[in-house]
Each structure stands twice: as structure tokens, then as C-alpha cells.
Design an enzyme around this catalytic site. Structure first.
Site, PDB file in Angstrom:
ATOM      1  N   CYS A  73       3.912  57.581  67.618  1.00 10.22           N
ATOM      2  CA  CYS A  73       3.036  56.409  67.715  1.00 10.22           C
ATOM      3  C   CYS A  73       1.983  56.464  66.617  1.00 10.22           C
ATOM      4  CB  CYS A  73       2.391  56.341  69.082  1.00 10.22           C
ATOM      5  SG  CYS A  73       1.594  57.867  69.552  1.00 10.22           S
ATOM      6  N   GLU A 106       5.358  47.203  64.084  1.00 12.85           N
ATOM      7  CA  GLU A 106       5.727  48.611  64.277  1.00 12.85           C
ATOM      8  C   GLU A 106       7.247  48.750  64.145  1.00 12.85           C
ATOM      9  OE1 GLU A 106       5.678  50.487  68.221  1.00 12.85           O
ATOM     10  OE2 GLU A 106       4.593  52.171  67.339  1.00 12.85           O
TER      11      GLU A 106
HETATM   12  P1  NAP Z   1       9.375  51.560  75.961  1.00 13.95           P
HETATM   13  O1  NAP Z   1      10.691  50.955  75.725  1.00 13.95           O
HETATM   14  O2  NAP Z   1       8.213  50.656  76.141  1.00 13.95           O
HETATM   15  O3  NAP Z   1       9.547  52.519  77.239  1.00 13.95           O
HETATM   16  C1  NAP Z   1       8.531  53.373  77.693  1.00 13.95           C
HETATM   17  C2  NAP Z   1       8.785  53.731  79.131  1.00 13.95           C
HETATM   18  O4  NAP Z   1       8.622  52.552  79.927  1.00 13.95           O
HETATM   19  C3  NAP Z   1      10.199  54.205  79.432  1.00 13.95           C
HETATM   20  O5  NAP Z   1      10.167  55.153  80.470  1.00 13.95           O
HETATM   21  C4  NAP Z   1      10.885  52.923  79.880  1.00 13.95           C
HETATM   22  O6  NAP Z   1      12.030  53.146  80.671  1.00 13.95           O
HETATM   23  C5  NAP Z   1       9.782  52.288  80.698  1.00 13.95           C
HETATM   24  N1  NAP Z   1       9.870  50.851  80.852  1.00 13.95           N
HETATM   25  C6  NAP Z   1      10.472  49.952  80.045  1.00 13.95           C
HETATM   26  N2  NAP Z   1      10.321  48.702  80.533  1.00 13.95           N
HETATM   27  C7  NAP Z   1       9.588  48.817  81.661  1.00 13.95           C
HETATM   28  C8  NAP Z   1       9.102  47.883  82.612  1.00 13.95           C
HETATM   29  N3  NAP Z   1       9.323  46.575  82.491  1.00 13.95           N
HETATM   30  N4  NAP Z   1       8.381  48.348  83.671  1.00 13.95           N
HETATM   31  C9  NAP Z   1       8.110  49.670  83.789  1.00 13.95           C
HETATM   32  N5  NAP Z   1       8.586  50.596  82.923  1.00 13.95           N
HETATM   33  C10 NAP Z   1       9.287  50.171  81.860  1.00 13.95           C
HETATM   34  O7  NAP Z   1       8.968  52.558  74.785  1.00 13.95           O
HETATM   35  P2  NAP Z   1       9.844  53.700  74.100  1.00 13.95           P
HETATM   36  O8  NAP Z   1      10.872  53.052  73.237  1.00 13.95           O
HETATM   37  O9  NAP Z   1      10.273  54.674  75.132  1.00 13.95           O
HETATM   38  O10 NAP Z   1       8.738  54.424  73.194  1.00 13.95           O
HETATM   39  C11 NAP Z   1       8.367  53.953  71.940  1.00 13.95           C
HETATM   40  C12 NAP Z   1       7.030  53.236  71.992  1.00 13.95           C
HETATM   41  O11 NAP Z   1       6.059  54.076  72.616  1.00 13.95           O
HETATM   42  C13 NAP Z   1       6.479  52.938  70.626  1.00 13.95           C
HETATM   43  O12 NAP Z   1       5.954  51.631  70.589  1.00 13.95           O
HETATM   44  C14 NAP Z   1       5.367  53.960  70.439  1.00 13.95           C
HETATM   45  O13 NAP Z   1       4.359  53.569  69.532  1.00 13.95           O
HETATM   46  C15 NAP Z   1       4.866  54.075  71.839  1.00 13.95           C
HETATM   47  N6  NAP Z   1       4.138  55.321  72.032  1.00 13.95           N
HETATM   48  C16 NAP Z   1       2.771  55.258  72.170  1.00 13.95           C
HETATM   49  C17 NAP Z   1       2.030  56.429  72.300  1.00 13.95           C
HETATM   50  C18 NAP Z   1       0.536  56.399  72.457  1.00 13.95           C
HETATM   51  O14 NAP Z   1      -0.026  57.372  72.947  1.00 13.95           O
HETATM   52  N7  NAP Z   1      -0.153  55.327  72.063  1.00 13.95           N
HETATM   53  C19 NAP Z   1       2.683  57.666  72.304  1.00 13.95           C
HETATM   54  C20 NAP Z   1       4.069  57.685  72.161  1.00 13.95           C
HETATM   55  C21 NAP Z   1       4.785  56.506  72.028  1.00 13.95           C
HETATM   56  P3  NAP Z   1      13.489  53.226  79.980  1.00 13.95           P
HETATM   57  O15 NAP Z   1      13.473  54.413  79.097  1.00 13.95           O
HETATM   58  O16 NAP Z   1      14.396  53.326  81.122  1.00 13.95           O
HETATM   59  O17 NAP Z   1      13.641  51.948  79.204  1.00 13.95           O
END
Ligand code: NAP
Length: 494
Positions: free
Chosen positions: A282, A381
Site C-alpha cells: 500500500c 492505484e
Molecule cells: P480487497 O479486494 O479490498 O480485499 C481486502 C479484504 O476485504 C479481503 O479479505 C477481501 O476478501 C475482503 N472483502 C472484499 N470485498 C468485501 C466486502 N464487500 N465486504 C467485506 N469484505 C470484503 O483488497 P486486496 O486486493 O486484498 O488488497 C489490496 C488493497 O489493499 C490495495 O488497495 C492496498 O493499497 C490495500 N492495502 C492497504 C493497506 C493500508 O494499511 N493502508 C495495507 C495493505 C493493503 P476476499 O479476499 O475474499 O476478496
């Protein structure tokens, strides 16, 4: 292949007729392990178990909770090599970073264990005589922790260790792509002696399991790390239940190189910041903003270095960058490269790597675009090894460009001018600013988080991590033995 169950009420359980899914090694496309695709019923049981365990865990003295966390840190240390390998196998970051993910977990659990002997409140003077005022911290109750795949042990531990030390009980859902890392984190806490029901684990999709966790009225706090789209959805649904929703979301992190910078140092920083974890942090450096006086020289040095940047098997310690984490990630990053080809100048890379072992995994070349501020690749992003380079004539323009995005997570400036460095700390709109270091490299004893669309304002890590997982109670103790009325009986100097 290892088969995992859910973990509810201190037991590994596999519901009858459970559907299963597998995680995939992005280096080889081989299956890593198999998991239960959880349902709303499973979430209901997990939340019920957390609610039942809450009173006893809340009443366990915080220093005792800290001892259990220290045991968890010890267990992670004992298993560091194995868990680091699992991180690399399940999501593809190079092994030094896989081990770093586990080390960050250890550091943070240890840090939070110490918090068990602090959890400070305040003592505050009263406006009345013989009256004593203080605040105490109390746990929130059942908390939901939902985590992404890019730091598959560290981010779960940031949430779990902080929530536990404060006396909360937990339902934890890991990212589907890295469910094995999540399951092993839970095993660590189980081995450390966390009582049954205090930490529950449900695997399955965000749309089903995550949704049900957010919707459950017994869940008082949702701690979510992920992308903006899912985060916004979680926020809206959590708001309907008037829950505390803590969001840590995306970034579009700028690294400014001024004309007086140590270019060699900045070069090392850009390579690590942009291409470490294949750009899937991130806090990854996704834009470099170069002063025009050093633009050509710096870009030349950078592309020369990339000619010798080893991409390949992430378990080989000599590899600099492994695959991206999944087929979905590969598709998304390659789509962004197509977007960049239309409105920007491709300066380096830009292809899926092919041939030999590359054909088995999701490998993309480190990619650099020279672009204009305002292009899609300069503002959205991408979350992959794609770097946008922008030319600016001055410090003021560098800051304007750096700030003119929807995100505000990390930022960096390379300069030898101490006054300018301090101005940048003031001027850059971000939760984190580095001086003469890349946008990545957070340490657990400092708060972590961002502003604008990066989150909802709270912070993880550091001593403030406990804010997310505690309520503050104000306490007034009157030892005057008579009714004293605040604002009415207040003694004055008259
Ligand atoms: P994501 O697709 O948003 O998923 C994150 C988590 O949320 C996963 O466990 C996902 O489950 C779950 N999820 C998805 N849709 C949901 C919903 N409608 N309701 C509840 N839970 C839901 O993100 P990602 O692809 O795993 O991670 C990448 C993103 O994370 C990037 O944008 C990155 O910048 C961000 N990130 C931010 C930080 C920070 O501290 N600011 C740190 C690390 C990463 P599933 O896996 O089953 O889809």
C-alpha cells in the site's frame, strides 16, 4: 495438500457439506492448500463464540493477556523460517520480504504485549473540591478483522494483537488468496494459549463472509484493510449499524527527487520502493517526481540498474522481484500497462515475462512510464511493478503534483537541503513522510495510516493502535460526602 477447517470456539471445524477453495502459488500456479468456503451460518457461529468468550477475556488482567501475546511472539519466532516460506509460496514476495512480513508480526506482537502493562488512561483535575477525575480504557467487545493478501501475516497481527491486548474477542477473515497464512497466524495464537472463542477464524469470500461479519449486530468494531472500493462498501454497511469502522485503504505514493539529492541513494530507494513486493505494498512508490535538472540523468541510472534487476523465483535469495500475487493481479496490472501505452511514453519493460519458468507463474517486467500529471496511471492505484515518472521545474510544483491525488498514505523526498526537508514534512498531504528514504519501511512503534481516501483517519501500530480497539470511560469520584454540582457549585476566586 494441507486441508484447513474453520476455527470456532477453540476447535477446528469443517461444516457438513462445506464447499472448499484452494490457494495458488503465483510462481508455479500449483495449489498450496485447501479451505472451507464459509457461509453466513459459519459467521453466525463464529460471532456467537466470540460474544460468549468476551466477558472472561475482558476480565483477564491486561498484563496476563500480554503474557499470552509474548508467547505468541515466541511461537512466531520459532516458526519464522517456515512461515516466511509460506508467505512467499502463497503470495509471491521474495523470501527476504516473506521473512520480513513474519518479523514485522513478531515485532508488533511484542510491542502490543508491553501495552498490557500500560493501556494508559488520564487523570484530570476536577473543577470541584474533593473530587477526582480519570479515564479508563475498556474493550469494545466482538471485533471483526478483515485483511488483504499483500502482508498476509503482518496485517492480521496488527489487528489481532492490538484487539486482544485491549480485551476484545475476534472474528478474523483473511484474504481468500492467502488463507493459509491467516490459518497459521491463528494456530500461533492457539499454541500461545489464547482461550477458546477469543479468536475465531472464518475463511471465504469477502462478499459472503466479510459482508456477514460487517452486518452482524453483535460486532461493534470493524477493522478493515483493503482497496477503496471494498472499503467504501464496508463503511456504508457498517454505518447502518452505527459501528466503528476503521479503514486502511490504498495509496498512490510519491517520491520526490530534488536537484540537490544524493542520486545514488535515491536510486536504491526507488528500486526498493517501487519494485519491492512487486509494487504490491500500500506504501509502494508508484510515482517518482523528478526535478527537471536531474530528470534525464536519474532516469538513465534507473533503467541501467533495472537491466540487472533479477526477476524470478522468489524463494531464491538472489531474486529482486517475484511474480505478482495472482491471476487477477496479473490481469489488472497488464490492463493498466495498456492504459499507459495509450497516453504515456513507455520507458522500460511493459510485458508479461515469458519463456521457461516464467510461463508457469504471473511474472511482469518492472515497468516505467514517463507521463504527465493527470494521466490515469499517474493518479490511480495500480498495485503492481509499474512506476510513473513525472518531470517538475520546482519544489512547489513537486508538492502540488504529489498532493493532487485522492490518496494520502506515504510520501518521500530526497534532498540535502534541511530546510526543504522540513518544509516537505509540513507540505506533503500524507500519513507518512520519509526524508532520504523510500516510501516503504514503516516501523511498528510508529502509527501507520493515511488521510483522504486512504482511510478513515485512525491509525494502526504504535501506541495509538489501542484507540481503535478501546472505548474511553470517564470516571468521577466525589469524596466530599455531599452533592456537588459541576458548573453550578464551582468555587470561584471572588
Ligand atoms: P480487497 O479486494 O479490498 O480485499 C481486502 C479484504 O476485504 C479481503 O479479505 C477481501 O476478501 C475482503 N472483502 C472484499 N470485498 C468485501 C466486502 N464487500 N465486504 C467485506 N469484505 C470484503 O483488497 P486486496 O486486493 O486484498 O488488497 C489490496 C488493497 O489493499 C490495495 O488497495 C492496498 O493499497 C490495500 N492495502 C492497504 C493497506 C493500508 O494499511 N493502508 C495495507 C495493505 C493493503 P476476499 O479476499 O475474499 O476478496
Amino acid at each position: 495438500m494441507q486441508q484447513y477447517g474453520l476455527f470456532i470456539g477453540g476447535k477446528s471445524t469443517v461444516p457438513p457439506r462445506a464447499k472448499r477453495f484452494e490457494t495458488v502459488n503465483p510462481t508455479t500456479r500449483e495449489s498450496v492448500a485447501s479451505f472451507v468456503a464459509g457461509t453466513t451460518d459459519d459467521v453466525d457461529r463464529a460471532v456467537a463464540s466470540a460474544a460468549k468468550a468476551f466477558p472472561a477475556w475482558r476480565d483477564t488482567p491486561a498484563p496476563r493477556r500480554g503474557e499470552i501475546l509474548l508467547a505468541a511472539a515466541q511461537e512466531m519466532k520459532r516458526r519464522k523460517d517456515e512461515l516466511g516460506r509460506l508467505v512467499t509460496t502463497e503470495m509471491g514476495k521474495v523470501i527476504s520480504e516473506g521473512l520480513g512480513d513474519v518479523q514485522e508480526s513478531i515485532d508488533f506482537i511484542e510491542y502490543m504485549a508491553g501495552e498490557g502493562r500500560r493501556l494508559f488512561g488520564e487523570t484530570v483535575p476536577s473543577e470541584l473540591r474533593s473530587k477526582f477525575c480519570l479515564t479508563v480504557r475498556q474493550p469494545k467487545g466482538v471485533v471483526a478483522c478483515i485483511t488483504p493478501w499483500n502482508f498476509p501475516t503482518a496485517i492480521p497481527n496488527w489487528k489481532i494483537a492490538a484487539a486482544l491486548i485491549c480485551g476484545n474477542t475476534i472474528v478474523f477473515k483473511p484474504a481468500t488468496a492467502t488463507a493459509g497464512c491467516g490459518a497459521e497466524v491463528v494456530r500461533v495464537y492457539e499454541a500461545a494459549g489464547v482461550p477458546p472463542g477469543v479468536l475465531n477464524f472464518v475463511t471465504g469470500s469477502g462478499g459472503v463472509v466479510g459482508n456477514a461479519m460487517v452486518a452482524d449486530p453483535r460486532v461493534r468494531t470493524v477493522s478493515f484493510t483493503g482497496g477503496v472500493e471494498a472499503g467504501r462498501d464496508v463503511y456504508v454497511r457498517g454505518a447502518q449499524g452505527l459501528k466503528m469502522v476503521h479503514l486502511e485503504l490504498g495509496g498512490k505514493n510519491p517520491l520526490i527527487v530534488m536537484e540537490d539529492a544524493d542520486l545514488k541513494l535515491a536510486l536504491d530507494g526507488v528500486l526498493f520502493g517501487a519494485f519491492g513486493t512487486a509494487g504490491q505494498r500500500c506504501t509502494a512508490t508508484s510515482r517518482i517526481i523528478l526535478h527537471e535538472e536531474v530528470y534525464d540523468e536519474f532516469l538513465g541510472l534507473l533503467t541501467d540498474r533495472l537491466d540487472h534487476f533479477p526477476v524470478g523465483d522468489p524463494l531464491d535469495p538472489k531474486t529482486g522481484m517475484g511474480p505478482v500475487a495472482s491471476a487477477d493481479q496479473e490481469r489488472k496490472v497488464l490492463e493498466y500497462i495498456q492504459v499507459g501505452r495509450k497516453d504515456s511514453k513507455l520507458r522500460y519493460g511493459g510485458h508479461k515475462l515469458q519463456g521457461g519458468a516464467f510461463d508457469r507463474g504471473f511474472f511482469i517486467e518492472p515497468t516505467i512510464f514517463e507521463t504527465q500529471h493527470g494521466s490515469r496511471i499517474s493518479k490511480e492505484e495500480i498495485f503492481g511493478p509499474v512506476l510513473s515518472v513525472l518531470r517538475v521545474p520546482s519544489y512547489e510544483e513537486a508538492v502540488r503534483v504529489a498532493n493532487d491525488v485522492e490518496y494520502g498514505l506515504s510520501s518521500s523526498i530526497y534532498t540535502r537541503d534541511v530546510n526543504r526537508a522540513f518544509r516537505a514534512i509540513h507540505d506533503l498531504e500524507a500519513g507518512i513522510t520519509y526524508v532520504n528514504a523510500p516510501t516503504i519501511g514503516a516501523e511498528v512503534q510508529l502509527p501507520f495510516g493515511g488521510i483522504k481516501n486512504t482511510g478513515t483517519g485512525g491509525r494502526e501500530a504504535g501506541s495509538v493502535a489501542v484507540e481503535e480497539f478501546t472505548e474511553i470511560k470517564s470516571v468521577f469520584i466525589d469524596f466530599s460526602s455531599r452533592l456537588q454540582k459541576a458548573q453550578i457549585d464551582t468555587p470561584t476566586m471572588k
